[in-house]
Write a protein that holds these residues in place. Structure first.
Motif, mmCIF file in Angstrom:
data_model
loop_
_atom_site.group_PDB
_atom_site.id
_atom_site.type_symbol
_atom_site.label_atom_id
_atom_site.label_comp_id
_atom_site.label_asym_id
_atom_site.label_seq_id
_atom_site.Cartn_x
_atom_site.Cartn_y
_atom_site.Cartn_z
ATOM 1 N N GLY A 64 28.009 37.791 45.999
ATOM 2 C CA GLY A 64 27.087 38.217 44.949
ATOM 3 C C GLY A 64 27.340 37.404 43.684
ATOM 4 N N TRP A 65 26.519 37.613 42.686
ATOM 5 C CA TRP A 65 26.587 36.791 41.471
ATOM 6 C C TRP A 65 27.584 37.300 40.446
ATOM 7 C CZ3 TRP A 65 24.807 32.172 41.862
ATOM 8 C CH2 TRP A 65 23.793 31.905 42.769
ATOM 9 N N ALA A 66 28.000 38.537 40.534
ATOM 10 C CA ALA A 66 28.894 39.101 39.515
ATOM 11 C C ALA A 66 30.274 38.446 39.567
ATOM 12 C CB ALA A 66 29.018 40.609 39.701
ATOM 13 N N ARG A 67 30.822 38.277 40.751
ATOM 14 C CA ARG A 67 32.168 37.707 40.860
ATOM 15 C C ARG A 67 32.212 36.254 40.381
ATOM 16 N NH1 ARG A 67 35.353 37.945 46.391
ATOM 17 N NH2 ARG A 67 34.934 40.142 46.114
ATOM 18 N N PRO A 68 31.321 35.366 40.834
ATOM 19 C CA PRO A 68 31.371 33.994 40.299
ATOM 20 C C PRO A 68 31.163 33.930 38.790
ATOM 21 C CG PRO A 68 29.959 34.075 42.229
ATOM 22 C CD PRO A 68 30.327 35.480 41.904
ATOM 23 N N PHE A 84 46.308 35.145 28.035
ATOM 24 C CA PHE A 84 46.103 35.535 29.429
ATOM 25 C C PHE A 84 45.408 36.888 29.545
ATOM 26 C CE2 PHE A 84 47.670 37.495 33.386
ATOM 27 C CZ PHE A 84 47.093 36.609 34.289
ATOM 28 N N VAL A 85 45.813 37.834 28.714
ATOM 29 C CA VAL A 85 45.216 39.172 28.766
ATOM 30 C C VAL A 85 43.726 39.087 28.456
ATOM 31 C CG1 VAL A 85 45.232 41.460 27.701
ATOM 32 C CG2 VAL A 85 47.383 40.307 28.203
ATOM 33 N N VAL A 86 43.355 38.264 27.504
ATOM 34 C CA VAL A 86 41.945 38.103 27.145
ATOM 35 C C VAL A 86 41.181 37.467 28.300
ATOM 36 C CG1 VAL A 86 40.352 36.948 25.546
ATOM 37 C CG2 VAL A 86 42.460 37.987 24.690
ATOM 38 N N VAL A 87 41.790 36.501 28.971
ATOM 39 C CA VAL A 87 41.148 35.846 30.120
ATOM 40 C C VAL A 87 40.877 36.869 31.215
ATOM 41 C CG1 VAL A 87 41.468 34.143 31.958
ATOM 42 C CG2 VAL A 87 42.129 33.579 29.617
ATOM 43 N N VAL A 88 41.887 37.654 31.563
ATOM 44 C CA VAL A 88 41.740 38.640 32.638
ATOM 45 C C VAL A 88 40.721 39.709 32.259
ATOM 46 C CG1 VAL A 88 42.950 40.442 33.925
ATOM 47 C CG2 VAL A 88 44.037 38.232 33.572
ATOM 48 N N LEU A 89 40.826 40.239 31.046
ATOM 49 C CA LEU A 89 39.884 41.276 30.621
ATOM 50 C C LEU A 89 38.459 40.731 30.497
ATOM 51 C CD1 LEU A 89 42.002 43.225 27.984
ATOM 52 C CD2 LEU A 89 41.408 43.912 30.318
ATOM 53 N N GLY A 90 38.316 39.505 30.041
ATOM 54 C CA GLY A 90 36.980 38.900 29.953
ATOM 55 C C GLY A 90 36.345 38.722 31.317
ATOM 56 N N ALA A 91 37.125 38.229 32.271
ATOM 57 C CA ALA A 91 36.600 38.034 33.625
ATOM 58 C C ALA A 91 36.272 39.367 34.278
ATOM 59 C CB ALA A 91 37.614 37.261 34.465
ATOM 60 N N ALA A 92 37.190 40.315 34.179
ATOM 61 C CA ALA A 92 36.960 41.631 34.792
ATOM 62 C C ALA A 92 35.804 42.360 34.107
ATOM 63 C CB ALA A 92 38.233 42.468 34.712
ATOM 64 N N GLY A 93 35.732 42.270 32.784
ATOM 65 C CA GLY A 93 34.653 42.926 32.055
ATOM 66 C C GLY A 93 33.292 42.350 32.403
ATOM 67 N N THR A 94 33.213 41.036 32.502
ATOM 68 C CA THR A 94 31.953 40.392 32.870
ATOM 69 C C THR A 94 31.511 40.833 34.255
ATOM 70 O OG1 THR A 94 32.481 38.478 31.515
ATOM 71 C CG2 THR A 94 30.811 38.172 33.223
ATOM 72 N N THR A 95 32.441 40.816 35.206
ATOM 73 C CA THR A 95 32.120 41.234 36.566
ATOM 74 C C THR A 95 31.686 42.693 36.591
ATOM 75 O OG1 THR A 95 33.719 39.643 37.430
ATOM 76 C CG2 THR A 95 33.013 41.380 38.913
ATOM 77 N N ALA A 96 32.418 43.549 35.893
ATOM 78 C CA ALA A 96 32.078 44.973 35.882
ATOM 79 C C ALA A 96 30.705 45.229 35.254
ATOM 80 C CB ALA A 96 33.157 45.749 35.143
#
Length: 104
Positions: A64-68, A84-96
């Motif tokens: 699906g498109w959310a993960r990429p 690193f925390v911002v990277v992880v939260l940004g990626a997870a937040g975008t996907t969510a």
């Protein structure tokens, strides 16, 4: 001994031997600059392939498109040298957010 245990032991011995080769052969073998360059390029290609497989597929199908999109946001934040925390939260937040919007 089961086949699974034998395979795990074989992989453990192989991993240990592979790690031992570096210090043992250090300074004894000369690797040409071309081979060093190819090895470095091969490592980058392998990491990109693993990233693409993890980001784009799930159980052998398109994820699906959310993960990429999340991986792309995380990559951009990492490229901009965000913590690193911002990277992880940004990626997870975008996907969510994209999944919540129905763009699974």
């Amino acid at each position: 001994m089961s086949a699974t245990v034998a395979m795990i032991l074989a992989l453990a011995v192989g991993t240990y031997a592979f790690r031992l080769v570096g210090p043992v052969l250090h300074g004894r073998i000369d690797i040409s600059p071309r081979v060093q360059e190819l090895l470095s390029t091969g490592a980058v290609v392998l990491l990109v392939a693993l990233l693409a497989t993890g980001a784009l597929t799930e159980t052998g199908h398109f994820a699906g498109w959310a993960r990429p999109a999340g991986v792309l946001v995380g990559g951009l934040l990492a490229w901009r040298r965000a913590p690193f925390v911002v990277v992880v939260l940004g990626a997870a937040g975008t996907t969510a957010l994209l999944r919540a919007a129905g763009l699974a």
